[in-house]
Scaffold this motif. Structure first.
Motif, mmCIF file in Angstrom:
data_model
loop_
_atom_site.group_PDB
_atom_site.id
_atom_site.type_symbol
_atom_site.label_atom_id
_atom_site.label_comp_id
_atom_site.label_asym_id
_atom_site.label_seq_id
_atom_site.Cartn_x
_atom_site.Cartn_y
_atom_site.Cartn_z
ATOM 1 N N LEU A 68 1.164 -1.430 0.275
ATOM 2 C CA LEU A 68 -0.223 -0.347 -0.180
ATOM 3 C C LEU A 68 0.806 1.153 0.348
ATOM 4 C CD1 LEU A 68 -3.032 -0.563 2.361
ATOM 5 C CD2 LEU A 68 -3.355 -0.764 0.080
ATOM 6 N N GLY A 69 0.558 2.659 -0.959
ATOM 7 C CA GLY A 69 1.183 3.304 -0.555
ATOM 8 C C GLY A 69 0.048 3.676 0.258
ATOM 9 N N GLU A 70 -0.287 5.497 -0.666
ATOM 10 C CA GLU A 70 -0.798 6.465 0.184
ATOM 11 C C GLU A 70 -2.385 5.936 0.229
ATOM 12 O OE1 GLU A 70 -1.499 11.521 -0.532
ATOM 13 O OE2 GLU A 70 0.595 10.719 -1.249
ATOM 14 N N CYS A 71 -3.380 6.917 1.268
ATOM 15 C CA CYS A 71 -4.437 6.395 0.756
ATOM 16 C C CYS A 71 -5.140 7.683 1.709
ATOM 17 C CB CYS A 71 -4.868 5.514 1.866
ATOM 18 S SG CYS A 71 -4.555 3.607 1.883
ATOM 19 N N ASP A 72 -6.409 7.893 1.047
ATOM 20 C CA ASP A 72 -7.289 8.953 0.988
ATOM 21 C C ASP A 72 -8.693 8.804 0.690
ATOM 22 O OD1 ASP A 72 -7.776 11.386 1.727
ATOM 23 O OD2 ASP A 72 -7.337 12.618 -0.659
ATOM 24 N N GLU A 73 -9.533 9.325 1.322
ATOM 25 C CA GLU A 73 -11.169 8.987 1.312
ATOM 26 C C GLU A 73 -11.053 9.260 -0.231
ATOM 27 O OE1 GLU A 73 -15.027 11.663 3.312
ATOM 28 O OE2 GLU A 73 -13.519 12.000 3.371
ATOM 29 N N ASN A 74 -12.164 7.770 0.016
ATOM 30 C CA ASN A 74 -12.816 7.786 -1.522
ATOM 31 C C ASN A 74 -13.811 9.098 -2.183
ATOM 32 O OD1 ASN A 74 -13.621 6.679 -4.234
ATOM 33 N ND2 ASN A 74 -14.074 4.488 -2.934
ATOM 34 N N ALA A 75 -13.385 9.662 -3.150
ATOM 35 C CA ALA A 75 -14.909 10.449 -3.241
ATOM 36 C C ALA A 75 -15.632 10.032 -3.763
ATOM 37 C CB ALA A 75 -14.224 11.549 -4.452
ATOM 38 N N SER A 76 -16.004 8.885 -4.713
ATOM 39 C CA SER A 76 -17.305 8.552 -5.374
ATOM 40 C C SER A 76 -17.956 7.337 -4.611
ATOM 41 C CB SER A 76 -16.234 7.676 -6.719
ATOM 42 O OG SER A 76 -15.901 6.620 -6.682
ATOM 43 N N GLY A 77 -17.575 7.112 -3.590
ATOM 44 C CA GLY A 77 -17.949 5.806 -2.877
ATOM 45 C C GLY A 77 -17.298 5.743 -1.184
ATOM 46 N N PRO A 78 -18.079 5.071 -0.576
ATOM 47 C CA PRO A 78 -18.018 4.447 0.605
ATOM 48 C C PRO A 78 -16.017 4.183 0.659
ATOM 49 C CG PRO A 78 -19.200 2.749 0.357
ATOM 50 C CD PRO A 78 -19.174 3.611 -0.523
ATOM 51 N N GLY A 79 -15.619 3.872 1.789
ATOM 52 C CA GLY A 79 -14.095 3.476 1.482
ATOM 53 C C GLY A 79 -13.366 4.980 1.514
ATOM 54 N N VAL A 80 -11.931 4.239 1.085
ATOM 55 C CA VAL A 80 -10.510 4.551 1.130
ATOM 56 C C VAL A 80 -10.237 4.613 -0.393
ATOM 57 C CG1 VAL A 80 -9.792 5.567 3.424
ATOM 58 C CG2 VAL A 80 -8.876 3.556 2.168
ATOM 59 N N SER A 81 -9.195 5.369 -1.040
ATOM 60 C CA SER A 81 -8.824 4.472 -2.484
ATOM 61 C C SER A 81 -6.836 5.036 -2.258
ATOM 62 C CB SER A 81 -9.367 5.846 -3.673
ATOM 63 O OG SER A 81 -10.581 5.585 -3.857
ATOM 64 N N CYS A 82 -6.485 3.779 -2.498
ATOM 65 C CA CYS A 82 -4.892 3.526 -1.992
ATOM 66 C C CYS A 82 -4.459 3.682 -3.683
ATOM 67 C CB CYS A 82 -5.037 2.291 -1.261
ATOM 68 S SG CYS A 82 -5.736 2.717 0.619
ATOM 69 N N VAL A 83 -3.272 3.748 -3.163
ATOM 70 C CA VAL A 83 -2.494 3.581 -4.573
ATOM 71 C C VAL A 83 -1.416 2.277 -3.559
ATOM 72 C CG1 VAL A 83 0.092 4.342 -5.858
ATOM 73 C CG2 VAL A 83 -2.147 6.320 -5.497
ATOM 74 N N ALA A 84 -1.604 0.858 -4.975
ATOM 75 C CA ALA A 84 -1.024 -0.002 -4.274
ATOM 76 C C ALA A 84 -0.129 -0.549 -5.552
ATOM 77 C CB ALA A 84 -1.963 -1.141 -4.283
ATOM 78 N N ALA A 85 0.886 -1.124 -4.784
ATOM 79 C CA ALA A 85 2.349 -1.966 -5.959
ATOM 80 C C ALA A 85 1.696 -3.163 -5.879
ATOM 81 C CB ALA A 85 3.724 -1.451 -5.221
ATOM 82 N N ILE A 86 1.254 -4.236 -6.758
ATOM 83 C CA ILE A 86 0.825 -4.841 -6.995
ATOM 84 C C ILE A 86 1.675 -6.002 -7.602
ATOM 85 C CG2 ILE A 86 -1.148 -6.204 -8.106
ATOM 86 C CD1 ILE A 86 -2.756 -4.801 -7.885
ATOM 87 N N LYS A 87 2.487 -6.857 -7.131
ATOM 88 C CA LYS A 87 3.479 -7.792 -8.026
ATOM 89 C C LYS A 87 3.111 -9.218 -7.928
ATOM 90 C CE LYS A 87 8.013 -8.083 -7.516
ATOM 91 N NZ LYS A 87 8.744 -7.364 -6.012
ATOM 92 N N ARG A 88 2.946 -9.962 -9.899
ATOM 93 C CA ARG A 88 1.640 -11.245 -9.551
ATOM 94 C C ARG A 88 2.813 -12.086 -9.369
ATOM 95 N NH1 ARG A 88 -2.725 -9.363 -9.946
ATOM 96 N NH2 ARG A 88 -3.686 -7.732 -11.698
#
Length: 140
Positions: free
Chosen positions: A94-114
């Motif tokens: 997980l990177g930076e998280c902030d309040e989700n503007a379009s719905g409930p919860g939070v939006s986070c920038v995540a680095a995903i590795k398969r």
């Protein structure tokens, strides 16, 4: 005695006498600043309600990396187009998280590795708490 010494001594005595006289003659200063009374504060707030401080912002609830990874893996496994593609090897940071503007919860920038050797993919993922208290991931 040298005349320069007499002039310096006379000047020194004059300065001391002037400073001492000023100290004795001047009255004690009265404080200019004082704390406002409760009545004055109440009158000021009644006249201008914007003086009341804003309540603190609510604390943003963010999933831990383990909770975020579990929610991401669960959402990834439910997608019929992505099943069987090694979701057990997926890692998420997980990177930076902030309040989700379009719905409930939070939006986070995540680095995903398969897989461990893959380059990380930076994505914005939304996380929200379900009624059971479990984190749910969307928009991955």
């Amino acid at each position: 005695m040298n005349s320069n010494i007499l002039i310096v001594a006379a000047a020194g005595i004059g300065i001391l006498a002037g400073a001492g006289g000023t100290y004795l003659i001047m009255p004690e200063p009265e404080p200019v600043v004082r704390a406002p009374t409760d009545a004055e504060i109440a009158a000021l707030i009644a006249a201008n309600p914007s003086l009341i401080p804003e309540p603190p912002a609510p604390v943003l609830e963010i999933p831990t990396e383990e909770e975020a990874l579990a929610a991401y893996r669960k959402a990834y496994a439910r997608n019929p187009l992505r099943t069987g593609r090694g979701e057990a090897d997926v890692t998420l940071a997980l990177g930076e998280c902030d309040e989700n503007a379009s719905g409930p919860g939070v939006s986070c920038v995540a680095a995903i590795k398969r897989n461990p050797n893959a380059a990380p993919l930076d994505r914005v993922i939304r996380f929200a708490k379900s009624a059971s208290g479990e984190w749910v991931a969307t928009n991955y």
